[in-house]
Design a protein around this motif. Sequence first.
Motif, PDB file in Angstrom:
ATOM      1  N   VAL A  16       0.836  -1.193   0.000  1.00 38.89           N
ATOM      2  CA  VAL A  16       0.000   0.000   0.000  1.00 38.89           C
ATOM      3  C   VAL A  16       0.875   1.249   0.000  1.00 38.89           C
ATOM      4  CG1 VAL A  16      -1.652   1.323   1.381  1.00 38.89           C
ATOM      5  CG2 VAL A  16      -1.971  -1.130   1.080  1.00 38.89           C
ATOM      6  N   ARG A  17       1.931   1.249   0.793  1.00 45.51           N
ATOM      7  CA  ARG A  17       2.832   2.388   0.877  1.00 45.51           C
ATOM      8  C   ARG A  17       3.531   2.621  -0.470  1.00 45.51           C
ATOM      9  NH1 ARG A  17       6.792   1.146   4.953  1.00 45.51           N
ATOM     10  NH2 ARG A  17       4.979   1.137   6.271  1.00 45.51           N
ATOM     11  N   GLU A  18       3.997   1.556  -1.113  1.00 41.89           N
ATOM     12  CA  GLU A  18       4.688   1.686  -2.397  1.00 41.89           C
ATOM     13  C   GLU A  18       3.745   2.177  -3.496  1.00 41.89           C
ATOM     14  OE1 GLU A  18       6.646  -1.940  -3.358  1.00 41.89           O
ATOM     15  OE2 GLU A  18       7.978  -1.839  -1.627  1.00 41.89           O
ATOM     16  N   SER A  19       2.526   1.672  -3.512  1.00 38.80           N
ATOM     17  CA  SER A  19       1.581   2.130  -4.537  1.00 38.80           C
ATOM     18  C   SER A  19       1.160   3.571  -4.269  1.00 38.80           C
ATOM     19  CB  SER A  19       0.365   1.207  -4.608  1.00 38.80           C
ATOM     20  OG  SER A  19      -0.351   1.242  -3.389  1.00 38.80           O
ATOM     21  N   GLY A  20       1.061   3.955  -3.007  1.00 39.82           N
ATOM     22  CA  GLY A  20       0.751   5.340  -2.668  1.00 39.82           C
ATOM     23  C   GLY A  20       1.866   6.281  -3.094  1.00 39.82           C
ATOM     24  N   MET A  21       3.098   5.877  -2.913  1.00 39.32           N
ATOM     25  CA  MET A  21       4.244   6.691  -3.326  1.00 39.32           C
ATOM     26  C   MET A  21       4.297   6.811  -4.851  1.00 39.32           C
ATOM     27  SD  MET A  21       5.661   7.874  -0.683  1.00 39.32           S
ATOM     28  CE  MET A  21       7.259   8.400  -1.185  1.00 39.32           C
ATOM     29  N   ALA A  22       3.978   5.737  -5.568  1.00 39.15           N
ATOM     30  CA  ALA A  22       3.965   5.778  -7.039  1.00 39.15           C
ATOM     31  C   ALA A  22       2.866   6.715  -7.528  1.00 39.15           C
ATOM     32  CB  ALA A  22       3.775   4.375  -7.601  1.00 39.15           C
ATOM     33  N   ALA A  23       1.697   6.641  -6.911  1.00 37.88           N
ATOM     34  CA  ALA A  23       0.599   7.528  -7.301  1.00 37.88           C
ATOM     35  C   ALA A  23       0.951   8.982  -7.011  1.00 37.88           C
ATOM     36  CB  ALA A  23      -0.683   7.129  -6.568  1.00 37.88           C
ATOM     37  N   LEU A  24       1.602   9.237  -5.892  1.00 42.08           N
ATOM     38  CA  LEU A  24       2.021  10.599  -5.553  1.00 42.08           C
ATOM     39  C   LEU A  24       3.056  11.115  -6.552  1.00 42.08           C
ATOM     40  CD1 LEU A  24       1.829  12.938  -3.560  1.00 42.08           C
ATOM     41  CD2 LEU A  24       3.699  11.866  -2.273  1.00 42.08           C
ATOM     42  N   ALA A  25       3.992  10.264  -6.963  1.00 46.59           N
ATOM     43  CA  ALA A  25       5.005  10.666  -7.942  1.00 46.59           C
ATOM     44  C   ALA A  25       4.353  11.004  -9.288  1.00 46.59           C
ATOM     45  CB  ALA A  25       6.040   9.557  -8.122  1.00 46.59           C
ATOM     46  N   ILE A  26       3.359  10.222  -9.691  1.00 43.65           N
ATOM     47  CA  ILE A  26       2.659  10.489 -10.947  1.00 43.65           C
ATOM     48  C   ILE A  26       1.882  11.802 -10.844  1.00 43.65           C
ATOM     49  CG2 ILE A  26       0.766   9.689 -12.429  1.00 43.65           C
ATOM     50  CD1 ILE A  26       1.769   6.830 -11.860  1.00 43.65           C
TER      51      ILE A  26
END
Length: 152
Positions: A16-26
């Motif tokens: 969840v943390r990694e997907s949240g960070m990827a979404a934030l980067a996008i």
Amino acid sequence: MPQPGCVRPAKRSDLVRESGMAALAILVSVCAVAVLLVFRGVALARRRGSVICRVRRGNQGWRSGVARYVGGELHWIPFLGLRLRPRHAIARRGLTVSSRRRLTTGEGPAGYWTVECSAERGPLFLAMSEDALTGFLAWLESAPPSAHLDAV
């Protein structure tokens, strides 16, 4: 105890943390591109001798951009895009105005006028404010006397 060579399964919270960070980067990347495009549009519109102008060729839709007078040409640069070079370079030589009229409410912004021009590549429609239209017509009329010999 994990055996050597085995990969530990990822915890749900790590995923969840990694997907949240990827979404934030996008999201940050999209916002940065949007800010750069807005800054580009404002910089184009604020240049000296530039007017906000819409262009339409044939039956295509209106495209918003900035027009600049450069010597004997009218350079049109679209608002949306990365290039700073003009998309259309309309030569004053041989350019004639066929008709002009005020845009209707559904066609474009209030107070804009459309001008149908006969150019080298066929009919071209420009839409601009009344002040910009006055400047455009003055630019056309200020051409040297030999500039319209090709249009006959």
